[in-house]
Design a protein around this motif. Structure first.
Motif, mmCIF file in Angstrom:
data_model
loop_
_atom_site.group_PDB
_atom_site.id
_atom_site.type_symbol
_atom_site.label_atom_id
_atom_site.label_comp_id
_atom_site.label_asym_id
_atom_site.label_seq_id
_atom_site.Cartn_x
_atom_site.Cartn_y
_atom_site.Cartn_z
ATOM 1 N N LEU A 92 -2.039 -7.639 -1.096
ATOM 2 C CA LEU A 92 -2.302 -8.774 -0.232
ATOM 3 C C LEU A 92 -2.043 -10.099 -0.941
ATOM 4 O O LEU A 92 -2.349 -11.168 -0.400
ATOM 5 C CB LEU A 92 -3.742 -8.708 0.312
ATOM 6 C CG LEU A 92 -4.002 -7.511 1.236
ATOM 7 C CD1 LEU A 92 -5.450 -7.479 1.684
ATOM 8 C CD2 LEU A 92 -3.069 -7.555 2.446
ATOM 9 N N ASP A 115 -2.860 -7.375 -6.195
ATOM 10 C CA ASP A 115 -2.864 -6.342 -5.159
ATOM 11 C C ASP A 115 -1.873 -6.691 -4.051
ATOM 12 O O ASP A 115 -1.306 -7.787 -4.023
ATOM 13 C CB ASP A 115 -4.285 -6.156 -4.614
ATOM 14 C CG ASP A 115 -4.810 -7.405 -3.893
ATOM 15 O OD1 ASP A 115 -4.176 -7.818 -2.894
ATOM 16 O OD2 ASP A 115 -5.842 -7.969 -4.316
ATOM 17 N N ARG A 160 -11.131 -0.462 -0.542
ATOM 18 C CA ARG A 160 -11.845 -1.567 -1.190
ATOM 19 C C ARG A 160 -13.099 -1.936 -0.404
ATOM 20 O O ARG A 160 -14.157 -2.209 -0.991
ATOM 21 C CB ARG A 160 -10.917 -2.782 -1.313
ATOM 22 C CG ARG A 160 -11.534 -3.946 -2.088
ATOM 23 C CD ARG A 160 -10.565 -5.098 -2.257
ATOM 24 N NE ARG A 160 -10.175 -5.687 -0.973
ATOM 25 C CZ ARG A 160 -9.404 -6.768 -0.847
ATOM 26 N NH1 ARG A 160 -8.896 -7.341 -1.940
ATOM 27 N NH2 ARG A 160 -9.103 -7.243 0.339
ATOM 28 N N ALA A 161 -13.004 -1.925 0.919
ATOM 29 C CA ALA A 161 -14.170 -2.251 1.742
ATOM 30 C C ALA A 161 -15.295 -1.239 1.557
ATOM 31 O O ALA A 161 -16.480 -1.579 1.704
ATOM 32 C CB ALA A 161 -13.759 -2.322 3.217
ATOM 33 N N ILE A 170 -1.155 -0.765 2.915
ATOM 34 C CA ILE A 170 -2.002 -1.962 2.994
ATOM 35 C C ILE A 170 -3.352 -1.614 3.617
ATOM 36 O O ILE A 170 -4.407 -2.020 3.122
ATOM 37 C CB ILE A 170 -1.285 -3.068 3.785
ATOM 38 C CG1 ILE A 170 -0.102 -3.599 2.962
ATOM 39 C CG2 ILE A 170 -2.240 -4.195 4.144
ATOM 40 C CD1 ILE A 170 0.856 -4.458 3.754
ATOM 41 N N ARG A 171 -3.330 -0.854 4.707
ATOM 42 C CA ARG A 171 -4.601 -0.466 5.338
ATOM 43 C C ARG A 171 -5.425 0.415 4.405
ATOM 44 O O ARG A 171 -6.653 0.282 4.317
ATOM 45 C CB ARG A 171 -4.337 0.276 6.650
ATOM 46 C CG ARG A 171 -3.732 -0.584 7.743
ATOM 47 C CD ARG A 171 -3.745 0.160 9.069
ATOM 48 N NE ARG A 171 -2.948 -0.535 10.081
ATOM 49 C CZ ARG A 171 -1.746 -0.160 10.488
ATOM 50 N NH1 ARG A 171 -1.178 0.931 9.978
ATOM 51 N NH2 ARG A 171 -1.101 -0.849 11.403
ATOM 52 N N TYR A 199 -7.020 -1.767 1.762
ATOM 53 C CA TYR A 199 -8.083 -2.593 2.337
ATOM 54 C C TYR A 199 -9.326 -1.755 2.645
ATOM 55 O O TYR A 199 -10.455 -2.131 2.307
ATOM 56 C CB TYR A 199 -7.572 -3.276 3.601
ATOM 57 C CG TYR A 199 -8.550 -4.251 4.205
ATOM 58 C CD1 TYR A 199 -8.484 -5.608 3.913
ATOM 59 C CD2 TYR A 199 -9.552 -3.818 5.079
ATOM 60 C CE1 TYR A 199 -9.395 -6.507 4.460
ATOM 61 C CE2 TYR A 199 -10.462 -4.705 5.630
ATOM 62 C CZ TYR A 199 -10.373 -6.049 5.307
ATOM 63 O OH TYR A 199 -11.286 -6.935 5.862
ATOM 64 N N ASP A 200 -9.126 -0.604 3.286
ATOM 65 C CA ASP A 200 -10.263 0.224 3.691
ATOM 66 C C ASP A 200 -10.994 0.796 2.478
ATOM 67 O O ASP A 200 -12.236 0.832 2.460
ATOM 68 C CB ASP A 200 -9.783 1.369 4.593
ATOM 69 C CG ASP A 200 -9.283 0.878 5.942
ATOM 70 O OD1 ASP A 200 -9.554 -0.282 6.293
ATOM 71 O OD2 ASP A 200 -8.595 1.668 6.635
ATOM 72 N N TYR A 239 -3.729 -9.339 6.002
ATOM 73 C CA TYR A 239 -4.455 -8.323 6.771
ATOM 74 C C TYR A 239 -5.944 -8.521 6.519
ATOM 75 O O TYR A 239 -6.372 -8.685 5.374
ATOM 76 C CB TYR A 239 -4.025 -6.923 6.328
ATOM 77 C CG TYR A 239 -4.699 -5.797 7.078
ATOM 78 C CD1 TYR A 239 -4.508 -5.611 8.439
ATOM 79 C CD2 TYR A 239 -5.526 -4.898 6.402
ATOM 80 C CE1 TYR A 239 -5.124 -4.571 9.122
ATOM 81 C CE2 TYR A 239 -6.134 -3.853 7.071
ATOM 82 C CZ TYR A 239 -5.934 -3.684 8.436
ATOM 83 O OH TYR A 239 -6.540 -2.652 9.102
ATOM 84 N N SER A 240 -6.719 -8.498 7.604
ATOM 85 C CA SER A 240 -8.164 -8.736 7.477
ATOM 86 C C SER A 240 -8.983 -7.586 8.027
ATOM 87 O O SER A 240 -10.155 -7.750 8.350
ATOM 88 C CB SER A 240 -8.541 -10.035 8.190
ATOM 89 O OG SER A 240 -8.166 -9.971 9.565
ATOM 90 N N GLY A 241 -8.370 -6.412 8.151
ATOM 91 C CA GLY A 241 -9.112 -5.249 8.613
ATOM 92 C C GLY A 241 -8.820 -4.863 10.043
ATOM 93 O O GLY A 241 -9.178 -3.770 10.483
#
Length: 471
Positions: A147, A145, A59-60, A52-53, A56-57, A104-106
């Protein structure tokens, strides 16, 4: 590539039936149940959290992330949509991992929410009409995805006299055993229903929730002085406080690349038999020889005296685990002094490193980072060597089952993420290696050079039982 009756590759290699398509997606009531799902006290497994991290990372940073595990097979005739709907919902309600959704928001924590009643999970058929090959592939990779709760899709492409079934499931819920816990389960249940029989009895599935609780209890018991943690720290310190690096340049990891996969035959059937004999004579198994050749190839390209490698291992330990959907796989660190080693010495050392390191697969590297913060998180493109043997799971599950001519396929989604994957595949008639890597000119050249060096090491052992002309 073809591995016996299996096709293995990226989704660009997938060639399903062409025709009308049906996918199974959550009903409005199921989405509403997910939206009101309460927060759960079940911990997020380390593997799920890393995934998940990572998603997220990346994609960011404007990068992509490989996240889907895709399996497919063919079946004769026209698909009975009603029967398939039953099979899909029975599968989703049977395995508790599908009741989880993540927020999860980072910044930590990652929150798990859980649908309380498995009967609230309801997937319904959605008809898409006739699709081209590219449209069918797009349908598969459009799976939501990790999330999103419904990060799993199922579907069929109906041809004139047969149909192709596919399952596209985010890695947050599955590992390589998807081929057994999903494909065979679906196939046998569907055949029973369309044959006019009642649903076949399946062994009771275990609980991935319970695995997550058990993992947390175990990892909380670890300290920096625990032997397993000290072994991981020693391994990382041998790599400058990090995971191993691929021996050749792979381009800029900050650039967005799709994934490519290149496959090369290492040994034919006779060479494979001779290679295995050399491994046995050295007091090792086939995987020990594979890791020894990986060590020699890297030594001849870089001159590094010690090989550090990683290979995955399934941590399922019971028959119930074997029929439980979830992500159980961990990494085994491999250390092989190679500079002056003969093949026999290197193969024995690699085998001992693998065997003694199996317990370390249950110790997530992220937990080691928590206990020893001086170490670094894995570098981009760190390589992992996956050894797939037709005689062991997960390939053996498909190769030994009486499934007929199903044209079974196992595919990645064609995206590239943080990890470079090397697959060494041994089947009855050959040993082959596939490398999945970022698709850019520098990586293409490096992977070609790597495969040539690896083939040279394999062939020397197959020819003479040892290697010659070591640099």
């Amino acid at each position: 590539m073809r591995v016996g009756p299996l096709a293995v590759g990226t989704l660009t290699d997938w060639e399903p039936s062409t025709g009308t398509a049906v996918s199974w997606q959550p009903s409005a009531a199921a989405l509403a149940a997910a939206a009101r799902a309460p927060e759960s006290d079940v911990p997020v497994s380390y593997m799920q959290a890393q995934h998940i991290r990572g998603f997220y990372d990346q994609r960011a940073d404007g990068l992509d992330y490989s996240r889907l595990m895709i399996v497919s097979c063919d079946a004769p005739g026209r698909c009975d949509v009603r029967a398939m709907t039953y099979v899909i919902n029975a599968h989703l309600r049977r395995h508790d991992t599908y009741r989880s959704l993540f927020e999860y928001s980072g910044t930590d924590p990652i929150v798990r929410r859980t649908i309380e009643d498995p009967a609230d999970i309801d997937f319904v058929p959605v008809r898409h009409g006739e699709l081209t090959l590219d449209q069918a592939r797009d349908l598969v990779v459009e799976t939501p995805d990790p999330l999103q709760w419904d990060c799993f899709r199922f579907g069929i492409i109906q041809g004139e006299d047969h149909f192709t079934f596919f399952a596209s499931i985010d890695h947050v819920h599955v590992d390589a055993m998807i081929v057994g816990t999903t494909l065979i389960e679906f196939h046998m249940m569907y055949l029973a229903l369309v044959g006019g029989h009642p649903p076949i009895p399946l062994p009771e599935a275990g609980s991935y929730d319970e695995f997550c609780r058990k993992q947390l209890r175990f990892t909380n018991s670890l300290t920096a002085d625990s032997p397993q943690v000290k072994s991981w720290i020693q391994f990382a310190e041998g790599n400058g406080g990090n995971m191993p690096a691929f021996p050749l340049p792979l381009g800029d990891p900050a650039e967005l690349d799709l994934a490519d996969i290149v496959t090369a035959t290492m040994l034919d059937e006779e060479q494979t038999a001779r290679f295995e004999s050399a491994c046995t004579a050295a007091g090792a198994r086939f995987i020990g020889g594979v890791l020894a050749c990986s060590a020699l190839a890297e030594y001849e390209m870089t001159g590094r005296d010690t090989y550090y490698g990683l290979t995955p291992s399934d941590t399922r330990r019971t028959p119930t685990d074997a029929v439980t959907q979830g992500w159980f796989t961990g990494l085994v660190p491999i250390t092989v002094p190679i500079a002056d080693a003969s093949f026999g010495e290197a193969a024995r050392t690699a085998q001992m490193s693998f065997d003694s390191g199996l317990a370390l697969a249950e110790v997530p590297y992220d937990r080691v980072l928590e206990l020893e913060p001086s170490l670094n998180k894995p570098r981009p493109n760190f390589p992992v060597v996956n050894f797939l043997d037709a005689g062991t799971a997960p390939l053996s599950v498909l190769l030994t089952a009486d499934l007929g001519d199903l044209n079974i396929g196992i595919y990645s989604d064609g995206r590239f993420s943080y990890q470079l994957c090397i697959y060494v595949m041994r089947v009855a008639n050959e040993t082959a290696v596939a490398v999945m890597f970022p698709d850019n000119p520098e990586a293409q050249e490096s992977v070609a050079q790597y495969l040539a060096a690896l083939r040279s090491a394999f062939e020397r052992v197959a020819e003479s039982g040892h290697w010659r002309n070591v640099a």
